[in-house]
Design a protein around this motif. Structure first.
Motif, PDB file in Angstrom:
ATOM      1  N   PHE A 112       0.815  -1.215   0.000  1.00 27.63           N
ATOM      2  CA  PHE A 112       0.000   0.000   0.000  1.00 27.63           C
ATOM      3  C   PHE A 112       0.855   1.274   0.000  1.00 27.63           C
ATOM      4  N   ALA A 113       2.138   1.118  -0.399  1.00 30.53           N
ATOM      5  CA  ALA A 113       3.041   2.260  -0.557  1.00 30.53           C
ATOM      6  C   ALA A 113       3.165   3.098   0.715  1.00 30.53           C
ATOM      7  N   LEU A 114       3.272   2.403   1.840  1.00 29.62           N
ATOM      8  CA  LEU A 114       3.472   3.060   3.127  1.00 29.62           C
ATOM      9  C   LEU A 114       4.915   2.828   3.599  1.00 29.62           C
ATOM     10  N   PRO A 115       5.397   3.606   4.572  1.00 28.98           N
ATOM     11  CA  PRO A 115       6.726   3.335   5.122  1.00 28.98           C
ATOM     12  C   PRO A 115       6.817   1.893   5.617  1.00 28.98           C
ATOM     13  N   LEU A 116       7.990   1.288   5.546  1.00 26.19           N
ATOM     14  CA  LEU A 116       8.147  -0.116   5.910  1.00 26.19           C
ATOM     15  C   LEU A 116       7.571  -0.421   7.281  1.00 26.19           C
ATOM     16  N   LEU A 117       7.854   0.431   8.244  1.00 25.56           N
ATOM     17  CA  LEU A 117       7.330   0.265   9.599  1.00 25.56           C
ATOM     18  C   LEU A 117       6.920   1.629  10.130  1.00 25.56           C
ATOM     19  N   SER A 118       5.874   1.673  10.928  1.00 25.77           N
ATOM     20  CA  SER A 118       5.447   2.926  11.561  1.00 25.77           C
ATOM     21  C   SER A 118       4.843   2.595  12.917  1.00 25.77           C
ATOM     22  N   VAL A 119       5.366   3.184  13.958  1.00 27.96           N
ATOM     23  CA  VAL A 119       4.907   2.885  15.315  1.00 27.96           C
ATOM     24  C   VAL A 119       3.449   3.309  15.474  1.00 27.96           C
ATOM     25  N   SER A 120       2.637   2.397  15.977  1.00 28.26           N
ATOM     26  CA  SER A 120       1.206   2.673  16.110  1.00 28.26           C
ATOM     27  C   SER A 120       0.932   3.682  17.218  1.00 28.26           C
ATOM     28  N   LEU A 121      -0.071   4.507  16.992  1.00 23.06           N
ATOM     29  CA  LEU A 121      -0.528   5.469  17.993  1.00 23.06           C
ATOM     30  C   LEU A 121      -1.914   5.111  18.527  1.00 23.06           C
ATOM     31  N   PHE A 175      -7.107 -10.158  19.373  1.00 23.07           N
ATOM     32  CA  PHE A 175      -5.752 -10.381  18.887  1.00 23.07           C
ATOM     33  C   PHE A 175      -5.379 -11.846  19.165  1.00 23.07           C
ATOM     34  N   ALA A 176      -5.465 -12.249  20.429  1.00 21.79           N
ATOM     35  CA  ALA A 176      -5.273 -13.643  20.867  1.00 21.79           C
ATOM     36  C   ALA A 176      -3.951 -14.244  20.401  1.00 21.79           C
ATOM     37  N   ASN A 177      -2.932 -13.400  20.195  1.00 22.92           N
ATOM     38  CA  ASN A 177      -1.683 -13.867  19.607  1.00 22.92           C
ATOM     39  C   ASN A 177      -0.569 -12.847  19.874  1.00 22.92           C
ATOM     40  N   PRO A 178       0.394 -13.169  20.735  1.00 26.62           N
ATOM     41  CA  PRO A 178       1.472 -12.208  21.031  1.00 26.62           C
ATOM     42  C   PRO A 178       2.281 -11.786  19.810  1.00 26.62           C
ATOM     43  N   ALA A 179       2.568 -12.719  18.887  1.00 18.53           N
ATOM     44  CA  ALA A 179       3.351 -12.371  17.706  1.00 18.53           C
ATOM     45  C   ALA A 179       2.602 -11.388  16.822  1.00 18.53           C
ATOM     46  N   VAL A 180       1.311 -11.600  16.670  1.00 17.75           N
ATOM     47  CA  VAL A 180       0.477 -10.695  15.876  1.00 17.75           C
ATOM     48  C   VAL A 180       0.378  -9.330  16.565  1.00 17.75           C
ATOM     49  N   SER A 185       1.881  -3.574  16.448  1.00 19.18           N
ATOM     50  CA  SER A 185       2.387  -2.351  17.090  1.00 19.18           C
ATOM     51  C   SER A 185       3.269  -1.559  16.136  1.00 19.18           C
ATOM     52  N   LEU A 186       3.618  -2.154  15.004  1.00 22.18           N
ATOM     53  CA  LEU A 186       4.526  -1.530  14.042  1.00 22.18           C
ATOM     54  C   LEU A 186       3.793  -0.994  12.825  1.00 22.18           C
ATOM     55  N   THR A 187       2.468  -0.837  12.947  1.00 16.81           N
ATOM     56  CA  THR A 187       1.678  -0.240  11.872  1.00 16.81           C
ATOM     57  C   THR A 187       0.723   0.792  12.451  1.00 16.81           C
ATOM     58  N   ASN A 188       0.849   2.016  11.991  1.00 17.94           N
ATOM     59  CA  ASN A 188      -0.043   3.072  12.458  1.00 17.94           C
ATOM     60  C   ASN A 188      -1.249   3.158  11.518  1.00 17.94           C
ATOM     61  N   THR A 189      -1.956   2.023  11.445  1.00 18.70           N
ATOM     62  CA  THR A 189      -3.121   1.924  10.568  1.00 18.70           C
ATOM     63  C   THR A 189      -4.283   1.348  11.373  1.00 18.70           C
ATOM     64  N   PHE A 190      -5.336   0.962  10.688  1.00 19.14           N
ATOM     65  CA  PHE A 190      -6.580   0.516  11.331  1.00 19.14           C
ATOM     66  C   PHE A 190      -6.360  -0.565  12.378  1.00 19.14           C
ATOM     67  N   SER A 191      -5.478  -1.508  12.117  1.00 22.77           N
ATOM     68  CA  SER A 191      -5.310  -2.660  13.011  1.00 22.77           C
ATOM     69  C   SER A 191      -4.225  -2.474  14.057  1.00 22.77           C
ATOM     70  N   GLY A 192      -3.653  -1.288  14.177  1.00 24.08           N
ATOM     71  CA  GLY A 192      -2.517  -1.073  15.061  1.00 24.08           C
ATOM     72  C   GLY A 192      -2.829  -1.093  16.549  1.00 24.08           C
ATOM     73  N   ILE A 193      -1.763  -1.172  17.341  1.00 25.42           N
ATOM     74  CA  ILE A 193      -1.836  -1.072  18.801  1.00 25.42           C
ATOM     75  C   ILE A 193      -0.566  -0.376  19.279  1.00 25.42           C
ATOM     76  N   ARG A 194      -0.690   0.564  20.198  1.00 18.21           N
ATOM     77  CA  ARG A 194       0.483   1.270  20.706  1.00 18.21           C
ATOM     78  C   ARG A 194       1.463   0.296  21.369  1.00 18.21           C
ATOM     79  N   PRO A 195       2.757   0.432  21.133  1.00 22.21           N
ATOM     80  CA  PRO A 195       3.729  -0.436  21.800  1.00 22.21           C
ATOM     81  C   PRO A 195       3.595  -0.432  23.321  1.00 22.21           C
ATOM     82  N   VAL A 196       3.227   0.714  23.881  1.00 21.72           N
ATOM     83  CA  VAL A 196       3.084   0.799  25.338  1.00 21.72           C
ATOM     84  C   VAL A 196       1.943  -0.075  25.846  1.00 21.72           C
TER      85      VAL A 196
END
Length: 233
Positions: A112-121, A175-180, A185-196
């Motif tokens: 989707f032509a987004l930055p490789l990784l973006s910290v979720s907010l 989510f039910a999945n730590p890896a997911v 946490s590395l996508t600031n899009t609809f499915s993201g979650i803040r790292p904190v």
């Protein structure tokens, strides 16, 4: 135990990495697509839910014969506790799942032509969210263990349908999945979650997995014998 030669282990780890990558690419990618196409949050969630449930059926079907199709550290933890997966291999599974999840986020961003990784907010925290993750993971583990015992061939569908339902009946969207969760946490899009917010989710997921395994093991003990007696009657 899965066991096997080093090359067989490498194939299993590759299956776990690829499976988790495709799972996360689906979760993140469908979320981006849904958010692009509609401003209706409910419709966007539906657009994220259906592809996730569908891809789980596909991935478990094609990768289960190779690695068991865990794609989830909580699932690998349970099979380690059940002594069906050696400790070293369980640890390697978890690493493959985490790296696979991150690769899935990167792949979705590239598409989707987004930055490789973006910290979720996106904030996802609080007791209700943590309890929802406990419920989601408890139910997932119970579904898997009961499915293996009663309807092994149907496990892909059982897991896919369970996650599809849990997207909607849990406050956390299951989510039910730590890896997911880490990957999201590395996508600031609809499915993201803040790292904190990650630690609360991961702890709830792992605790839910252990509780689910304990209850399912007790509940299913002797189940085949019980069913046979009823069938004869």
């Amino acid at each position: 135990m899965l066991g096997g030669t080093p090359s067989a282990l490498a194939r299993r780890l590759a299956a776990e990495l690829l499976g988790t990558a495709f799972l996360v690419a689906t979760v993140v990618g469908s979320g981006i697509m849904a958010e692009t196409l509609t401003k209706d949050t409910a419709l966007a969630l539906l657009g994220d839910t259906l592809p996730t449930g569908a891809i789980l059926v596909v991935l478990i079907t094609i990768f289960a014969p190779i690695s068991g199709a865990h794609f989830n550290p909580a699932v690998s933890l349970v099979f380690w506790l059940k002594r069906e997966l050696p400790r070293r291999e369980a640890a390697l599974y978890v690493l493959a799942q985490i790296f696979g999840g991150i690769a899935g986020t990167i792949a979705a961003h590239l598409m989707f032509a987004l930055p490789l990784l973006s910290v979720s907010l996106k904030a996802r925290t609080g007791g209700a969210q943590w309890f929802a993750e406990w419920v989601a993971t408890f139910g997932l583990i119970t579904t898997i263990l009961a499915g293996i015992l009663f309807a092994r061939a149907s496990v892909p569908w059982l897991v896919g349908l369970y996650i599809t339902a849990a997207y909607w009946f849990t406050a956390s969207t299951s989510f039910a999945n730590p890896a997911v969760a880490i990957a999201r946490s590395l996508t600031n899009t609809f499915s993201g979650i803040r790292p904190v917010d990650l630690p609360g989710f991961v702890v709830a997921q792992l605790f839910g997995a252990v509780c689910g395994a304990a209850v399912a093991t007790w509940l299913l003990r002797g189940a085949p014998e019980t069913l046979n007696v009823k069938a004869e009657l």
